[in-house]
Design a protein around this motif. Structure first.
Motif, PDB file in Angstrom:
ATOM      1  N   ASP A   1       0.833  -1.198   0.000  1.00 60.36           N
ATOM      2  CA  ASP A   1       0.000   0.000   0.000  1.00 60.36           C
ATOM      3  C   ASP A   1       0.870   1.252   0.000  1.00 60.36           C
ATOM      4  OD1 ASP A   1      -1.671   2.060   2.110  1.00 60.36           O
ATOM      5  OD2 ASP A   1      -2.757   1.268   0.386  1.00 60.36           O
ATOM      6  N   GLN A   2       1.923   1.241   0.789  1.00 61.08           N
ATOM      7  CA  GLN A   2       2.821   2.397   0.859  1.00 61.08           C
ATOM      8  C   GLN A   2       3.481   2.656  -0.496  1.00 61.08           C
ATOM      9  OE1 GLN A   2       6.057   1.800   3.554  1.00 61.08           O
ATOM     10  NE2 GLN A   2       6.661   3.939   3.611  1.00 61.08           N
ATOM     11  N   GLN A   3       3.974   1.591  -1.141  1.00 57.08           N
ATOM     12  CA  GLN A   3       4.637   1.759  -2.431  1.00 57.08           C
ATOM     13  C   GLN A   3       3.645   2.126  -3.526  1.00 57.08           C
ATOM     14  OE1 GLN A   3       6.667  -1.981  -2.652  1.00 57.08           O
ATOM     15  NE2 GLN A   3       8.432  -1.265  -1.468  1.00 57.08           N
ATOM     16  N   LEU A   4       2.413   1.616  -3.441  1.00 60.24           N
ATOM     17  CA  LEU A   4       1.388   1.976  -4.406  1.00 60.24           C
ATOM     18  C   LEU A   4       1.049   3.459  -4.300  1.00 60.24           C
ATOM     19  CD1 LEU A   4      -0.736   1.263  -6.527  1.00 60.24           C
ATOM     20  CD2 LEU A   4      -2.247   0.545  -4.675  1.00 60.24           C
ATOM     21  N   ARG A   5       0.881   3.948  -3.087  1.00 60.43           N
ATOM     22  CA  ARG A   5       0.567   5.372  -2.902  1.00 60.43           C
ATOM     23  C   ARG A   5       1.711   6.261  -3.391  1.00 60.43           C
ATOM     24  NH1 ARG A   5      -3.844   6.312   0.305  1.00 60.43           N
ATOM     25  NH2 ARG A   5      -4.736   4.457   1.317  1.00 60.43           N
ATOM     26  N   ALA A   6       2.953   5.814  -3.139  1.00 58.87           N
ATOM     27  CA  ALA A   6       4.096   6.588  -3.616  1.00 58.87           C
ATOM     28  C   ALA A   6       4.104   6.659  -5.142  1.00 58.87           C
ATOM     29  CB  ALA A   6       5.396   5.961  -3.102  1.00 58.87           C
ATOM     30  N   ALA A   7       3.796   5.540  -5.809  1.00 60.78           N
ATOM     31  CA  ALA A   7       3.762   5.522  -7.267  1.00 60.78           C
ATOM     32  C   ALA A   7       2.649   6.422  -7.800  1.00 60.78           C
ATOM     33  CB  ALA A   7       3.570   4.089  -7.756  1.00 60.78           C
ATOM     34  N   MET A   8       1.473   6.381  -7.167  1.00 61.79           N
ATOM     35  CA  MET A   8       0.368   7.231  -7.605  1.00 61.79           C
ATOM     36  C   MET A   8       0.707   8.710  -7.425  1.00 61.79           C
ATOM     37  SD  MET A   8      -2.741   4.888  -6.071  1.00 61.79           S
ATOM     38  CE  MET A   8      -4.077   5.968  -6.576  1.00 61.79           C
ATOM     39  N   ARG A   9       1.408   9.008  -6.328  1.00 63.64           N
ATOM     40  CA  ARG A   9       1.802  10.401  -6.095  1.00 63.64           C
ATOM     41  C   ARG A   9       2.792  10.858  -7.162  1.00 63.64           C
ATOM     42  NH1 ARG A   9       3.855   9.589  -1.681  1.00 63.64           N
ATOM     43  NH2 ARG A   9       6.076   9.666  -2.232  1.00 63.64           N
TER      44      ARG A   9
ATOM     45  N   LEU B   1       3.197   9.710 -10.211  1.00 68.35           N
ATOM     46  CA  LEU B   1       2.577   9.798 -11.540  1.00 68.35           C
ATOM     47  C   LEU B   1       1.364  10.717 -11.559  1.00 68.35           C
ATOM     48  CD1 LEU B   1       2.839   6.114 -12.846  1.00 68.35           C
ATOM     49  CD2 LEU B   1       4.346   8.046 -13.288  1.00 68.35           C
ATOM     50  N   LYS B   2       1.064  11.334 -10.392  1.00 68.13           N
ATOM     51  CA  LYS B   2       0.004  12.345 -10.282  1.00 68.13           C
ATOM     52  C   LYS B   2      -1.354  11.778 -10.708  1.00 68.13           C
ATOM     53  CE  LYS B   2       3.080  16.313 -10.973  1.00 68.13           C
ATOM     54  NZ  LYS B   2       4.319  15.541 -10.904  1.00 68.13           N
ATOM     55  N   VAL B   3      -1.709  10.603 -10.163  1.00 67.15           N
ATOM     56  CA  VAL B   3      -3.016  10.001 -10.421  1.00 67.15           C
ATOM     57  C   VAL B   3      -3.650   9.657  -9.088  1.00 67.15           C
ATOM     58  CG1 VAL B   3      -2.344   9.068 -12.669  1.00 67.15           C
ATOM     59  CG2 VAL B   3      -2.000   7.690 -10.607  1.00 67.15           C
ATOM     60  N   THR B   4      -4.955   9.399  -9.121  1.00 67.24           N
ATOM     61  CA  THR B   4      -5.685   9.134  -7.874  1.00 67.24           C
ATOM     62  C   THR B   4      -6.409   7.801  -7.875  1.00 67.24           C
ATOM     63  OG1 THR B   4      -7.597  10.346  -8.721  1.00 67.24           O
ATOM     64  CG2 THR B   4      -6.004  11.603  -7.406  1.00 67.24           C
TER      65      THR B   4
ATOM     66  N   LEU C   1      -3.541   4.863 -12.814  1.00 64.78           N
ATOM     67  CA  LEU C   1      -2.127   4.528 -12.637  1.00 64.78           C
ATOM     68  C   LEU C   1      -1.655   3.625 -13.770  1.00 64.78           C
ATOM     69  CD1 LEU C   1       0.430   4.547 -10.808  1.00 64.78           C
ATOM     70  CD2 LEU C   1      -0.507   2.510  -9.714  1.00 64.78           C
ATOM     71  N   ALA C   2      -2.446   2.572 -14.074  1.00 62.69           N
ATOM     72  CA  ALA C   2      -2.060   1.641 -15.136  1.00 62.69           C
ATOM     73  C   ALA C   2      -1.994   2.340 -16.490  1.00 62.69           C
ATOM     74  CB  ALA C   2      -3.036   0.470 -15.182  1.00 62.69           C
ATOM     75  N   VAL C   3      -3.018   3.160 -16.776  1.00 70.39           N
ATOM     76  CA  VAL C   3      -3.065   3.858 -18.071  1.00 70.39           C
ATOM     77  C   VAL C   3      -1.902   4.830 -18.196  1.00 70.39           C
ATOM     78  CG1 VAL C   3      -4.399   5.457 -19.483  1.00 70.39           C
ATOM     79  CG2 VAL C   3      -5.558   3.582 -18.298  1.00 70.39           C
ATOM     80  N   THR C   4      -1.672   5.626 -17.162  1.00 69.47           N
ATOM     81  CA  THR C   4      -0.592   6.614 -17.196  1.00 69.47           C
ATOM     82  C   THR C   4       0.767   5.940 -17.303  1.00 69.47           C
ATOM     83  OG1 THR C   4      -1.929   8.116 -15.856  1.00 69.47           O
ATOM     84  CG2 THR C   4       0.444   8.565 -15.970  1.00 69.47           C
ATOM     85  N   ALA C   5       0.938   4.821 -16.621  1.00 68.94           N
ATOM     86  CA  ALA C   5       2.214   4.117 -16.682  1.00 68.94           C
ATOM     87  C   ALA C   5       2.535   3.665 -18.096  1.00 68.94           C
ATOM     88  CB  ALA C   5       2.194   2.926 -15.737  1.00 68.94           C
ATOM     89  N   VAL C   6       1.498   3.240 -18.833  1.00 66.02           N
ATOM     90  CA  VAL C   6       1.706   2.840 -20.228  1.00 66.02           C
ATOM     91  C   VAL C   6       1.924   4.047 -21.118  1.00 66.02           C
ATOM     92  CG1 VAL C   6       0.644   1.739 -22.217  1.00 66.02           C
ATOM     93  CG2 VAL C   6       0.410   0.702 -19.966  1.00 66.02           C
ATOM     94  N   GLU C   7       1.079   5.062 -20.951  1.00 64.73           N
ATOM     95  CA  GLU C   7       1.165   6.239 -21.825  1.00 64.73           C
ATOM     96  C   GLU C   7       2.482   6.991 -21.677  1.00 64.73           C
ATOM     97  OE1 GLU C   7      -3.602   7.323 -22.111  1.00 64.73           O
ATOM     98  OE2 GLU C   7      -2.288   8.487 -20.785  1.00 64.73           O
ATOM     99  N   THR C   8       3.030   6.996 -20.489  1.00 62.56           N
ATOM    100  CA  THR C   8       4.292   7.705 -20.249  1.00 62.56           C
ATOM    101  C   THR C   8       5.515   6.839 -20.503  1.00 62.56           C
ATOM    102  OG1 THR C   8       4.210   7.118 -17.900  1.00 62.56           O
ATOM    103  CG2 THR C   8       3.236   9.233 -18.556  1.00 62.56           C
ATOM    104  N   GLY C   9       5.289   5.578 -20.863  1.00 65.28           N
ATOM    105  CA  GLY C   9       6.401   4.688 -21.150  1.00 65.28           C
ATOM    106  C   GLY C   9       7.018   4.031 -19.944  1.00 65.28           C
TER     107      GLY C   9
END
Length: 986
Positions: A948-956, A958-961, A966-974
């Motif tokens: 949960d901690q690492q997931l929240r850090a990744a969302m922060r 990549l600026k998603v909520t 998160l999945a879409v942005t991770a793909v779109e940004t490479g």
């Protein structure tokens, strides 16, 4: 086709096959994926949704263009046929095998394709291990596919496939990036068990291969109207009729088709104002299910056609005219007429290989359920008789039919044969299920009962699955068999022997000891099995016996082993005895180990030695003999690699990871543990070992909450599985965490039960982690006498044993006692001795902790400069090792002493700023495949809180909520490549 029938008829002269409607998007997706070879296409959906029709239309319009295709359907047998669907797929091959350039490996295919035996190479020498045999068989099938230049493999209804078929598909698809056929698989997700290998196939697709997942949806109202219209001459369908059908069938194409056919048969539809409509509701009884539709439709066929359909439903898979005729008890000409009538009514379908089956599975079930039970027995008997002439012999199908026919002798014969075939293919679960079913449902004669029960128990011991219902059912069944008064003492002993070992797996140690002890008393006729049972009685798992009792059993086993003439059996028993002696802390173990070979003359010997040397490596770690442990684990890994025994290699790699932890080789260790957990997640021992490794690293890094959760999990599961030796370390680790916050009472309570076990068993080499923390807890709780007694008991238990690990722990206990007495100078010397003992193993982390205590005693003795210098050295050593939590604690103490603490971040873990760290990236990858936090925590061997901690850090970062964003942005940004994502995150 006319727009609608003549008005004076009211209905068309016949009902047409429906047009292919509502699947444009699915067809385009299938065409697109198949055009980018190689591809893996998964077509999923409920029964009747139209998966088969989609495939049929695609094959008819596009089909394979590079080379031949292999097509097969998995039949819904009670027990799936091992590799049956794959074998059936080759039946359409017309090219002679003699024209193919096959290597000698293809000789293993002879049992699968006896009709081509003359064209295949000779059968190679059998392998001693079923897993290795299965891997060789997979390679041979893969070679055959490449030799035939197969461009497409289509497997329908994969939810009914046996495990070995699914394993072959996993094997085949894993090799697609380097070439091979495209694979199209259809299945019903709602009929896939949680533990099915099909889930791996659908969730772990290889990169570099075109991937598509197609899930046909129910038809819309518009598509329903179009489908019905196409069946009824092309005229429009009224809105009321369309809504009625949509409500009753939920847009399921098969249900729609069958309902319309039934309504036409009953004249319950008519043309009104140029539109097809249903008659008044009071005049119409529409069956709520396809089953009811089918039953009424079939009832309108001739008696001959109905008898044909009953035969096909009984056979439960595509069958030839001759097999159907024999099952239906019809003359060939009558049977062909009945088949033609049923096919004309669109109930039966020719699969293109002159084999007939129901167009829809549900229709077959409906017909079968209507057969009277007395008639069913006759049909199954005739089906069995007809299939006895088929080659290769379909043993599982024959067992199914003769069981239903009440022919116990034939049911027994073919169940045993099917189980043997399943075992040879590595499908141990199917083998066990077949035999357990026979034991629990058949009235077997005593000799048959004893033989089948013994075989079922032995086969179950080869299963690699974790403890599940298959184990529990078989254990209960074997216990019931032992209550049979007709069995002799010898027969019962032959059943108790494997039962006792199964009870060990089930965590029923006390019951296991009782069964094995009774077995030994009546195994005089079989010295090898008697010695094997005695060796298991010598293993110091949970139970009431002390070490000396286990040791006596091992001594008896040694006496019997000396008289055994089989080299393979002698090797197996000696290796098992050596490992058992190590676990008991018996010095004699090393003498036995010295006589064990490092290589074997045969494949089976090498596999056995790989297991034995891994067990010895595990025992050597417990003793603290790290050089011995490393030597034996290297031997085990080499043997496992030689035999391509992946699971044996994983076992050795787990112990090598444990060795790396103890010897301070921590770099990359977390990643190694994660990879091992993901590679072989099915076995609880592997999973718990990786969780324990992650917990150690978390504790050293100062992530106490994660460490506590993980150690609790290991402690609970090890206790449940009866692995009492594996409870010592997690209990000790949890106690250390409690002592760190001053809770000595909880530290003692946490170690109470493991301490009771250690005292009762008297295997003091297990006490390396537990005893020192227990002594410290006693001292912290103001119980110095208890601490002294335990230390003295530990010392007596290690007498005359070359166990440097436990002896280093004993040195720590002695230092604790001196420190508690306030003799700081002597205590500093005592901790220094303990540190040297740890370093000699080597076990550097424990040596650093001992030196930290030494520094504390030097400071207490007034030697401030020496204490600060030693403390500063430990700070740097702990930091470089990766024990950041301990390093922070030492740094804080140094600051309190006024010392300057250097910043040592150059060799440490780098900061990633706004970029995802490798651990955060691992979490994002799994989120993108639809995994929940709990699933991710098990895969990565992390606590849910850490995930949960690492997931929240990744969302922060990549600026998603949301997880989806998160999945879409991770793909779109490479951040993630597009092909790495799968199911939509939830």
């Amino acid at each position: 086709m006319p727009p609608f029938p003549p008005a004076d008829h009211g209905v068309p002269p016949t009902v047409s096959t429906p047009e292919f409607v509502g699947r444009d998007r699915d067809m385009e997706a299938l065409r697109d994926a198949a055009s980018r070879h190689p591809a893996i296409v998964l077509i999923e959906g409920e029964a009747g949704i139209g998966k088969s029709r989609l495939l049929q239309e695609w094959l008819a319009t596009d089909g394979p263009r590079r080379g031949p295709a292999l097509l097969s359907v998995c039949p819904p047998l009670r027990e799936s046929l091992t590799l049956g669907p794959i074998v059936d797929a080759f039946r359409g091959v017309t090219m002679p095998f003699a024209d193919l350039e096959l290597t000698g490996l293809a000789g293993v295919l002879r049992p699968l394709f006896p009709e081509w035996s003359a064209d295949l190479p000779p059968t190679p020498e059998p392998l001693g291990d079923a897993r290795a045999s299965r891997h060789r068989l997979f390679r041979a099938l893969d070679e055959l596919i490449h030799a035939l230049d197969v461009s497409l493999l289509v497997l329908e209804d994969a939810h009914w496939a046996d495990d070995v078929t699914l394993e072959f598909l996993l094997f085949l698809t894993s090799r697609l990036p380097s070439g091979g056929p495209s694979v199209v698989i259809s299945y019903r997700p709602d009929e896939v068990d949680a533990g099915s290998l099909l889930l791996r196939l659908t969730s772990r697709l290889p990169a570099g291969v075109t991937q598509a997942r197609i899930a046909p949806a129910p038809l819309s109202r518009e598509d329903t109207a179009t489908l019905v219209s196409s069946m009824l001459g092309g005229s429009a369908v009224s809105t009321e009729f369309t809504e009625f059908l949509q409500e009753r069938t939920d847009g399921l194409p098969v249900a729609l088709e069958e309902s319309v056919r039934l309504m036409w048969d009953r004249a319950d539809i008519t043309v009104r104002d140029g539109q097809w409509s249903r008659r008044e509701l009071s005049e119409l009884l529409i069956p709520p299910t396809v089953r009811d539709c089918t039953r009424e439709r079939v009832g309108r066929l001739s008696p001959t056609a109905r008898q044909v359909l009953r035969a096909v439903a009984t056979l439960a898979e595509p069958s030839s005219d001759a097999t159907i005729a024999a099952t239906a008890d019809l003359a060939p000409s009558e049977c062909r007429a009945g088949i033609a009538e049923a096919a004309g009514a669109a109930v039966l379908h020719d699969d293109g290989r002159d084999l007939w089956r129901f167009r829809h599975r549900l229709a077959a079930e409906a017909v079968y359920e209507e057969i009277a039970r007395t008639e069913r027995a006759d049909l199954h008997l005739r089906a069995g008789r007809a299939l006895e002439s088929v080659r290769p012999l379909p043993a599982a199908r024959l067992a199914h039919h003769f069981r239903a026919a009440g022919e116990t002798e034939l049911w027994t014969r073919y169940s045993e044969r099917a189980a043997e075939h399943a075992m040879a293919s590595g499908d141990h679960t199917t083998a066990v299920v077949l035999l357990e079913d026979l034991l629990s449902a058949a009235d077997l004669a005593p000799p048959d009962l004893a033989r089948v029960a013994r075989t079922a128990g032995v086969f179950a011991l080869s299963r690699r699955e974790p403890l599940d219902d298959v184990y529990h059912r078989l254990i209960a069944t074997l216990r019931a068999v032992l209550d049979s008064p007709e069995l002799s003492a010898r027969q019962k002993a032959e059943i108790r022997n494997p039962l006792g070992r199964l009870l060990i797996i089930a965590g029923e140690a006390k019951a296991a000891l009782a069964e094995l002890e009774q077995a030994v008393a009546n195994l005089d006729h079989d010295p090898t099995e008697a010695a094997r049972a005695m060796t298991y009685l010598g293993w110091a798992y949970a139970g009431p016996w002390p070490a000396r009792t286990h040791a006596r059993w091992l001594q008896r086993a040694a006496v019997i082993t000396a008289a055994i003439t089989s080299p393979a059996d002698r090797l197996n028993l000696a290796g098992n005895r050596a490992a058992a002696l190590l676990m008991l802390g018996e010095e004699e173990a090393w003498q036995v180990i010295g006589g064990l070979p490092l290589d074997g003359a045969t494949s089976s010997e090498r596999l056995d030695l790989a297991r034995i040397h891994t067990n010895i490596g595990t025992g050597a770690l417990i003793w603290g003999r790290h050089a011995d442990a490393e030597r034996h684990l290297i031997v085990a890994t080499g043997l496992a690699d030689t035999e391509q025994a992946a699971r044996l290699r994983y076992n050795a790699e787990i112990e090598q990871a444990n060795l790396a932890w103890h010897t301070g080789r921590w770099k990359g260790l977390a990643e190694r543990g994660t990879a091992l957990a993901a590679t072989d997640r099915d076995r609880p021992t592997i999973y718990l070992a990786t969780v324990r490794l992650a917990a150690r690293l978390a504790a050293a890094a100062g992530r106490d909450r994660a460490a506590e959760e993980q150690f609790h999990l290991v402690l609970e599961e090890a206790s449940r599985l009866g692995a009492v030796d594996d409870t010592m370390e997690p209990a000790a680790a949890l106690a250390r965490l409690r002592l760190a916050v001053g809770d000595a009472g909880q530290a003692l309570r946490t170690t109470d039960r493991p301490m009771e076990t250690l005292r009762a068993k008297g295997v003091w080499v297990w006490g390396t982690d537990l005893v020192p923390v227990r002594v410290a807890a006693y001292l912290s709780a103001g119980r110095p006498d208890d601490a002294r007694r335990l230390t003295a008991q530990f010392e007596r238990g290690l007498r005359n044993r070359s166990a440097p690990g436990p002896r280093a722990a004993l040195a720590v206990c002695r230092a604790h006692l001196v420190a508690a007495a306030g003799e700081h100078t002597r205590a500093a010397d005592a901790y220094a001795r303990a540190a040297r003992a740890w370093s000699a193993l080597p076990r550097p982390y424990d040596a650093m902790l001992a030196r930290e205590r030494q520094a504390g005693e030097l400071l207490a003795a007034g030697r401030a400069d020496a204490g600060r210098e030693l403390l500063a050295g430990q700070y740097e050593s702990l930091f470089r090792l990766g024990a950041r939590g301990d390093a922070d604690r030492v740094a804080q103490r140094l600051r309190e002493l006024g010392a300057e603490v250097p910043r040592l971040w150059r060799g440490g873990r780098k900061g990633y700023g706004d970029q995802l760290s490798p651990r955060e990236l691992d979490v994002v990858r799994l989120v993108a495949t639809g995994k929940t936090n709990r699933e991710i925590s098990r895969i990565l061997a992390k606590s849910p809180a850490t995930v949960d901690q690492q997931l929240r850090a990744a969302m922060r970062k990549l600026k998603v909520t949301s997880r989806t964003a998160l999945a879409v942005t991770a793909v779109e940004t490479g951040v993630l490549p597009a092909e790495r994502t799968g199911a939509r995150p939830t």
